[in-house]
Design an enzyme around this catalytic site. Structure first.
Site, short mmCIF file in Angstrom:
data_model
loop_
_atom_site.label_atom_id
_atom_site.label_comp_id
_atom_site.label_asym_id
_atom_site.label_seq_id
_atom_site.Cartn_x
_atom_site.Cartn_y
_atom_site.Cartn_z
N ASP A 36 0.79 -1.05 0.14
CA ASP A 36 0.02 -0.04 0.08
C ASP A 36 0.76 1.26 0.04
OD1 ASP A 36 0.93 0.18 2.70
OD2 ASP A 36 -0.80 -0.54 3.57
N ASN A 103 -8.43 -2.29 13.76
CA ASN A 103 -9.79 -2.81 13.16
C ASN A 103 -9.95 -3.81 12.19
OD1 ASN A 103 -8.84 -1.48 10.91
ND2 ASN A 103 -10.30 0.17 11.11
N HIS A 105 -8.03 -4.14 9.58
CA HIS A 105 -7.65 -3.78 8.20
C HIS A 105 -6.25 -4.37 7.66
CE1 HIS A 105 -5.18 0.06 9.78
NE2 HIS A 105 -4.44 -0.61 9.01
N GLU A 110 -10.07 -1.28 4.70
CA GLU A 110 -10.58 -0.92 5.93
C GLU A 110 -11.94 -1.93 5.97
OE1 GLU A 110 -9.36 0.69 8.23
OE2 GLU A 110 -8.46 2.76 7.59
#
Ligand code: GLP
Length: 213
Positions: A36, A103, A105, A110
């Site tokens: 990323d 969370n 991800h 996400e």
């Protein structure tokens, strides 16, 4: 292989660098794709994924520069850039190395990301933005990025999901023992046929098998 930045894999990159220095392994015939990249930052920002990987790994191994592939969020035609990146990756990477967000991800996928999502621009959740402060020496925290999609992640021949430290214990437990679904992208890896979850004692502390970790 496809590699992340973040704090988690730093030890692995140090060990890879040491192993290449010792002549035990070679990257001479490897290809590396970044997982990323943060958007809205200068190209030389040390917190960018590309630059982190450069400093932690590429400066110390024998990977040919042309075999290092990275995402450029500032490309004038970002959709085309992403399509080309997926085409360059091809059907599947041999090894997908992943950290995990608080969370769940993966990369910058996400919660709510479709399991077949391609490489694309994404908006970061507020918790992800705040967590990223540790990568930057300034307050201009990135609010978006470009990420390899869950489609590519799940198509990988082999996946290593890494987690360390007590802050990851809750999401590791949910990922391994909670419901499988897009609400926790990392949980989708349980449908992968060749995924290993590698945790230290702190990150694995809440697992029901914790006594045997
Ligand atoms: C970041 C990155 C991910 C990384 C994750 C965990 O936002 N986009 O690729 O795996 O969050 O980061 P860390 O290893 O620093 O905890």
């Amino acid at each position: 292989m496809c590699l992340p930045s973040g704090s988690t894999p730093a030890g692995i990159y140090a060990e890879m660098s040491r192993s290449v220095g010792a002549g035990l392994v070679s990257f001479a015939r490897a290809s590396v794709f970044v997982l990323d990249e943060f958007g809205g930052l200068g190209p030389d920002d040390p917190g960018r994924t590309r630059n982190t990987l450069q400093h932690q790994l590429l400066d110390h191994v024998d990977l040919p520069p042309t075999a290092f592939h990275y995402l450029d969020p500032e490309d004038a035609d970002l959709p085309r850039h992403c399509t080309r990146y997926d085409a360059l990756i091809g059907a599947a990477v041999d090894l997908m190395l992943l950290g995990i967000g608080l969370n769940g991800h993966l990369g910058m996928n996400e919660p709510g990301s479709p399991p077949d999502s391609p490489t694309r621009r994404v908006e970061l959740h507020e918790t992800t933005i705040q967590s990223s402060a540790k990568y930057f020496a300034h307050q201009n925290l990135p609010r978006w990025g470009v990420t390899v999609g869950l489609g590519t992640i799940l198509a990988s021949k082999e996946v290593w999901l890494l987690a360390n430290g007590p802050a990851k214990a809750r999401i590791v437990q949910q990922t391994v023992e909670g419901p499988i679904g897009s609400a926790n992208p990392a949980s989708l890896l349980r449908r992968h046929r060749n995924c290993s979850v590698l945790v230290d004692a702190d990150a694995g502390a809440l697992l029901s098998v914790a006594g045997s970790v």
